[in-house]
Design a protein around this motif. Structure first.
Motif, PDB file in Angstrom:
ATOM      1  N   TYR A  65      13.052  37.039  89.791  1.00  0.00           N
ATOM      2  CA  TYR A  65      14.331  36.346  88.687  1.00  0.00           C
ATOM      3  C   TYR A  65      14.858  36.384  89.584  1.00  0.00           C
ATOM      4  CZ  TYR A  65      17.602  34.866  85.316  1.00  0.00           C
ATOM      5  OH  TYR A  65      18.665  34.053  84.623  1.00  0.00           O
ATOM      6  N   GLU A  66      16.018  38.149  89.965  1.00  0.00           N
ATOM      7  CA  GLU A  66      17.050  38.295  90.398  1.00  0.00           C
ATOM      8  C   GLU A  66      17.379  37.486  91.754  1.00  0.00           C
ATOM      9  OE1 GLU A  66      18.668  42.473  88.291  1.00  0.00           O
ATOM     10  OE2 GLU A  66      17.073  41.886  90.500  1.00  0.00           O
ATOM     11  N   TRP A  68      15.616  35.030  92.573  1.00  0.00           N
ATOM     12  CA  TRP A  68      15.715  33.040  92.238  1.00  0.00           C
ATOM     13  C   TRP A  68      16.512  32.603  91.904  1.00  0.00           C
ATOM     14  CZ3 TRP A  68      10.349  30.762  90.861  1.00  0.00           C
ATOM     15  CH2 TRP A  68       9.266  31.010  91.709  1.00  0.00           C
ATOM     16  N   ALA A  69      17.346  33.384  90.399  1.00  0.00           N
ATOM     17  CA  ALA A  69      18.719  32.552  90.223  1.00  0.00           C
ATOM     18  C   ALA A  69      19.753  32.793  90.236  1.00  0.00           C
ATOM     19  CB  ALA A  69      19.440  33.552  88.621  1.00  0.00           C
ATOM     20  N   PRO A  70      20.080  32.743  91.985  1.00  0.00           N
ATOM     21  CA  PRO A  70      21.152  32.327  92.594  1.00  0.00           C
ATOM     22  C   PRO A  70      20.541  30.408  93.289  1.00  0.00           C
ATOM     23  CG  PRO A  70      20.919  34.327  93.355  1.00  0.00           C
ATOM     24  CD  PRO A  70      19.803  34.058  92.310  1.00  0.00           C
ATOM     25  N   TYR A  71      19.306  31.291  93.898  1.00  0.00           N
ATOM     26  CA  TYR A  71      18.979  29.782  94.448  1.00  0.00           C
ATOM     27  C   TYR A  71      18.274  28.704  94.002  1.00  0.00           C
ATOM     28  CZ  TYR A  71      15.926  27.917  98.343  1.00  0.00           C
ATOM     29  OH  TYR A  71      15.717  26.417  99.251  1.00  0.00           O
ATOM     30  N   TRP A  72      17.757  28.556  93.037  1.00  0.00           N
ATOM     31  CA  TRP A  72      16.861  27.314  92.405  1.00  0.00           C
ATOM     32  C   TRP A  72      18.455  26.355  91.521  1.00  0.00           C
ATOM     33  CZ3 TRP A  72      13.829  25.298  95.220  1.00  0.00           C
ATOM     34  CH2 TRP A  72      12.752  26.013  95.633  1.00  0.00           C
ATOM     35  N   GLN A  74      21.208  26.058  92.721  1.00  0.00           N
ATOM     36  CA  GLN A  74      21.520  25.033  93.825  1.00  0.00           C
ATOM     37  C   GLN A  74      20.494  24.119  94.273  1.00  0.00           C
ATOM     38  OE1 GLN A  74      24.716  25.483  94.330  1.00  0.00           O
ATOM     39  NE2 GLN A  74      24.377  27.589  92.203  1.00  0.00           N
ATOM     40  N   GLY A  97      21.263  36.579  82.028  1.00  0.00           N
ATOM     41  CA  GLY A  97      21.395  35.783  82.695  1.00  0.00           C
ATOM     42  C   GLY A  97      22.225  34.490  82.853  1.00  0.00           C
ATOM     43  N   GLU A  98      22.579  34.347  84.076  1.00  0.00           N
ATOM     44  CA  GLU A  98      23.081  33.085  84.212  1.00  0.00           C
ATOM     45  C   GLU A  98      22.304  32.066  84.284  1.00  0.00           C
ATOM     46  OE1 GLU A  98      26.439  32.869  86.947  1.00  0.00           O
ATOM     47  OE2 GLU A  98      27.032  34.506  85.867  1.00  0.00           O
ATOM     48  N   TRP A  99      21.162  32.128  85.051  1.00  0.00           N
ATOM     49  CA  TRP A  99      20.166  31.264  85.205  1.00  0.00           C
ATOM     50  C   TRP A  99      19.348  31.188  83.549  1.00  0.00           C
ATOM     51  CZ3 TRP A  99      14.687  31.051  88.097  1.00  0.00           C
ATOM     52  CH2 TRP A  99      14.743  30.027  88.338  1.00  0.00           C
TER      53      TRP A  99
END
Length: 198
Positions: A65-66, A68-72, A74, A97-99
């Motif tokens: 999750y950590e 993927w959360a900044p990547y997907w 975008q 989390g933000e996602w």
């Protein structure tokens, strides 16, 4: 009942760590991140797209999750399903989390996942999440392994079948070999092991 489907890029010696890129997960000194890239081809891309475009929710370990959360978020144009899917995150340390939408599971993770399986909804896809997979295997919660087996050995790294593996039988529902030698195979749970003699 929802199925739990584990989808993994895996080397011949069972490694699932950091297939996507050098900086994906170098824990334990893993130096071969990005090992799947040389084997990509149109056939593998088509098979992956089919899986990525099915209805699903995600079941992820905290580390995945950590990553993927900044990547997907975008790259929503590449995988819009990951944005819409509910992300169930197994973690005893992370509670938000933000996602979004995300649901964080703590405590008896296996029991909570058992309850989620029994609810109405799309199947639960597990990518990466090596520690979580061990927990799922120990409790016999995995219904399907959808594996992409690459013609490479890595020698070290996080393995798919490690501390959680139990005796279990599977049947092949579908298989294909890509031009670059990746075996894509769908193994569905098929009860207990049967034995005999030849």
């Amino acid at each position: 009942m929802r199925k739990i489907i584990v989808l993994e890029h895996v080397s011949l010696d069972g490694v699932i760590q950091a297939p996507g890129g050098p900086d994906e997960d170098n824990s334990g000194g893993f130096a071969y991140g990005g090992w799947e890239a040389p084997y990509s081809d149109e056939i593998l891309g088509t098979l992956l797209s089919k899986q990525m475009n099915m209805p699903f929710d995600l079941l992820l370990g905290r580390k995945t999750y950590e990553i993927w959360a900044p990547y997907w978020p975008q790259h929503a144009d590449v995988w819009p399903g990951a944005i819409k899917a509910t992300k169930y995150v197994a973690s005893n340390t992370m509670t938000s989390g933000e996602w979004q939408p995300s649901v964080f599971l703590c405590g008896d993770i296996a029991e909570k996942i058992t309850q989620i399986k029994q609810q109405q909804g799309p199947d639960l896809h597990v990518w990466g999440s090596g520690d979580l997979i061990q927990t799922l295997m120990k409790r016999d919660l995995i219904d399907v392994f959808w594996l992409m087996i690459y013609p490479i050995t890595l020698g070290s790294g996080k393995r798919l079948f490690a501390g959680g593996t139990i005796p279990a039988a599977f049947k092949v529902m579908e298989s294909k070999v890509t031009p670059n030698g990746v075996i894509v195979v769908n193994y569905e749970r098929a009860g207990a092991i049967t034995i005999g003699s030849l």
